[in-house]
Design a protein around this motif. Structure first.
Motif, PDB file in Angstrom:
ATOM      1  N   UNK A  34       0.853  -1.185   0.000  1.00 27.16           N
ATOM      2  CA  UNK A  34       0.000   0.000   0.000  1.00 27.16           C
ATOM      3  C   UNK A  34       0.889   1.235   0.000  1.00 27.16           C
ATOM      4  N   UNK A  35       0.789   2.036  -1.036  1.00 27.95           N
ATOM      5  CA  UNK A  35       1.737   3.131  -1.219  1.00 27.95           C
ATOM      6  C   UNK A  35       1.426   4.361  -0.370  1.00 27.95           C
ATOM      7  N   UNK A  36       0.157   4.632  -0.127  1.00 26.99           N
ATOM      8  CA  UNK A  36      -0.161   5.839   0.626  1.00 26.99           C
ATOM      9  C   UNK A  36      -0.209   5.536   2.118  1.00 26.99           C
ATOM     10  N   UNK A  37       0.144   6.533   2.901  1.00 25.61           N
ATOM     11  CA  UNK A  37       0.161   6.357   4.353  1.00 25.61           C
ATOM     12  C   UNK A  37      -1.237   6.085   4.894  1.00 25.61           C
ATOM     13  N   UNK A  38      -2.255   6.716   4.301  1.00 29.35           N
ATOM     14  CA  UNK A  38      -3.627   6.539   4.786  1.00 29.35           C
ATOM     15  C   UNK A  38      -4.094   5.099   4.589  1.00 29.35           C
ATOM     16  N   UNK A  39      -3.801   4.505   3.440  1.00 29.99           N
ATOM     17  CA  UNK A  39      -4.212   3.125   3.168  1.00 29.99           C
ATOM     18  C   UNK A  39      -3.439   2.161   4.067  1.00 29.99           C
ATOM     19  N   UNK A  40      -2.155   2.419   4.260  1.00 30.44           N
ATOM     20  CA  UNK A  40      -1.336   1.578   5.133  1.00 30.44           C
ATOM     21  C   UNK A  40      -1.858   1.624   6.567  1.00 30.44           C
ATOM     22  N   UNK A  41      -2.171   2.816   7.043  1.00 30.82           N
ATOM     23  CA  UNK A  41      -2.684   2.977   8.398  1.00 30.82           C
ATOM     24  C   UNK A  41      -4.044   2.300   8.555  1.00 30.82           C
ATOM     25  N   UNK A  42      -4.881   2.396   7.536  1.00 31.51           N
ATOM     26  CA  UNK A  42      -6.187   1.737   7.581  1.00 31.51           C
ATOM     27  C   UNK A  42      -6.009   0.221   7.666  1.00 31.51           C
ATOM     28  N   UNK A  43      -5.081  -0.325   6.884  1.00 29.94           N
ATOM     29  CA  UNK A  43      -4.803  -1.759   6.946  1.00 29.94           C
ATOM     30  C   UNK A  43      -4.293  -2.177   8.308  1.00 29.94           C
ATOM     31  N   UNK A  44      -3.484  -1.338   8.909  1.00 26.48           N
ATOM     32  CA  UNK A  44      -2.968  -1.621  10.240  1.00 26.48           C
ATOM     33  C   UNK A  44      -4.101  -1.643  11.266  1.00 26.48           C
ATOM     34  N   UNK A  45      -5.043  -0.723  11.135  1.00 25.17           N
ATOM     35  CA  UNK A  45      -6.183  -0.691  12.060  1.00 25.17           C
ATOM     36  C   UNK A  45      -7.074  -1.921  11.874  1.00 25.17           C
ATOM     37  N   UNK A  46      -7.303  -2.323  10.643  1.00 23.43           N
ATOM     38  CA  UNK A  46      -8.118  -3.522  10.385  1.00 23.43           C
ATOM     39  C   UNK A  46      -7.436  -4.747  10.981  1.00 23.43           C
ATOM     40  N   UNK A  47      -6.139  -4.869  10.764  1.00 24.67           N
ATOM     41  CA  UNK A  47      -5.399  -6.008  11.313  1.00 24.67           C
ATOM     42  C   UNK A  47      -5.469  -6.006  12.835  1.00 24.67           C
ATOM     43  N   UNK A  48      -5.347  -4.826  13.432  1.00 23.11           N
ATOM     44  CA  UNK A  48      -5.396  -4.723  14.894  1.00 23.11           C
ATOM     45  C   UNK A  48      -6.743  -5.185  15.434  1.00 23.11           C
ATOM     46  N   UNK A  49      -7.819  -4.763  14.768  1.00 22.79           N
ATOM     47  CA  UNK A  49      -9.167  -5.144  15.224  1.00 22.79           C
ATOM     48  C   UNK A  49      -9.349  -6.651  15.100  1.00 22.79           C
ATOM     49  N   UNK A  50      -8.923  -7.222  13.980  1.00 24.60           N
ATOM     50  CA  UNK A  50      -9.088  -8.664  13.779  1.00 24.60           C
ATOM     51  C   UNK A  50      -8.211  -9.476  14.738  1.00 24.60           C
ATOM     52  N   UNK A  51      -7.003  -8.996  14.988  1.00 21.49           N
ATOM     53  CA  UNK A  51      -6.135  -9.707  15.924  1.00 21.49           C
ATOM     54  C   UNK A  51      -6.679  -9.622  17.339  1.00 21.49           C
ATOM     55  N   UNK A  52      -7.234  -8.474  17.682  1.00 27.49           N
ATOM     56  CA  UNK A  52      -7.793  -8.311  19.033  1.00 27.49           C
ATOM     57  C   UNK A  52      -8.995  -9.230  19.219  1.00 27.49           C
ATOM     58  N   UNK A  53      -9.804  -9.406  18.168  1.00 28.31           N
ATOM     59  CA  UNK A  53     -10.976 -10.281  18.249  1.00 28.31           C
ATOM     60  C   UNK A  53     -10.558 -11.746  18.361  1.00 28.31           C
ATOM     61  N   UNK A  54      -9.395 -12.084  17.816  1.00 24.45           N
ATOM     62  CA  UNK A  54      -8.934 -13.468  17.836  1.00 24.45           C
ATOM     63  C   UNK A  54      -8.323 -13.847  19.177  1.00 24.45           C
ATOM     64  N   UNK A  55      -7.880 -12.881  19.942  1.00 27.93           N
ATOM     65  CA  UNK A  55      -7.191 -13.188  21.227  1.00 27.93           C
ATOM     66  C   UNK A  55      -8.164 -13.370  22.362  1.00 27.93           C
TER      67      UNK A  55
END
Length: 55
Positions: A34-55
Motif C-alpha cells: 500500500x503506497x499511501x500512508x492513509x491506506x497503510x494505516x487503515x490496513x494496520x487498524x483492520x489487522x489490529x481489530x481482527x487480531x484483538x478479536x482473535x485473542x
C-alpha cells in the motif's frame, strides 16, 4: 551471580513480540504494498481489530 530479571517486563515484551509476529502474517503490511500512508494505516487498524478479536 546472573543479573536480575524483571518478570513483568518480560511478559510485556513477549506480548509485543507475539503481536508483531501475527502482524507479519498480513503480507500487505509487511511488504508495504500500500503506497499511501492513509491506506497503510487503515490496513494496520483492520489487522489490529481482527487480531484483538482473535485473542
Amino acid at each position: 551471580m546472573p543479573p536480575a530479571v524483571d518478570r513483568e517486563s518480560c511478559k510485556q515484551r513477549n506480548a509485543v513480540e507475539r503481536c508483531i509476529n501475527r502482524l507479519k502474517q498480513w503480507r500487505g503490511l509487511t511488504t508495504r504494498y500500500d503506497k499511501t500512508a492513509a491506506v497503510y494505516l487503515a490496513g494496520l487498524h483492520v489487522a489490529r481489530v481482527l487480531l484483538r478479536a482473535a485473542c
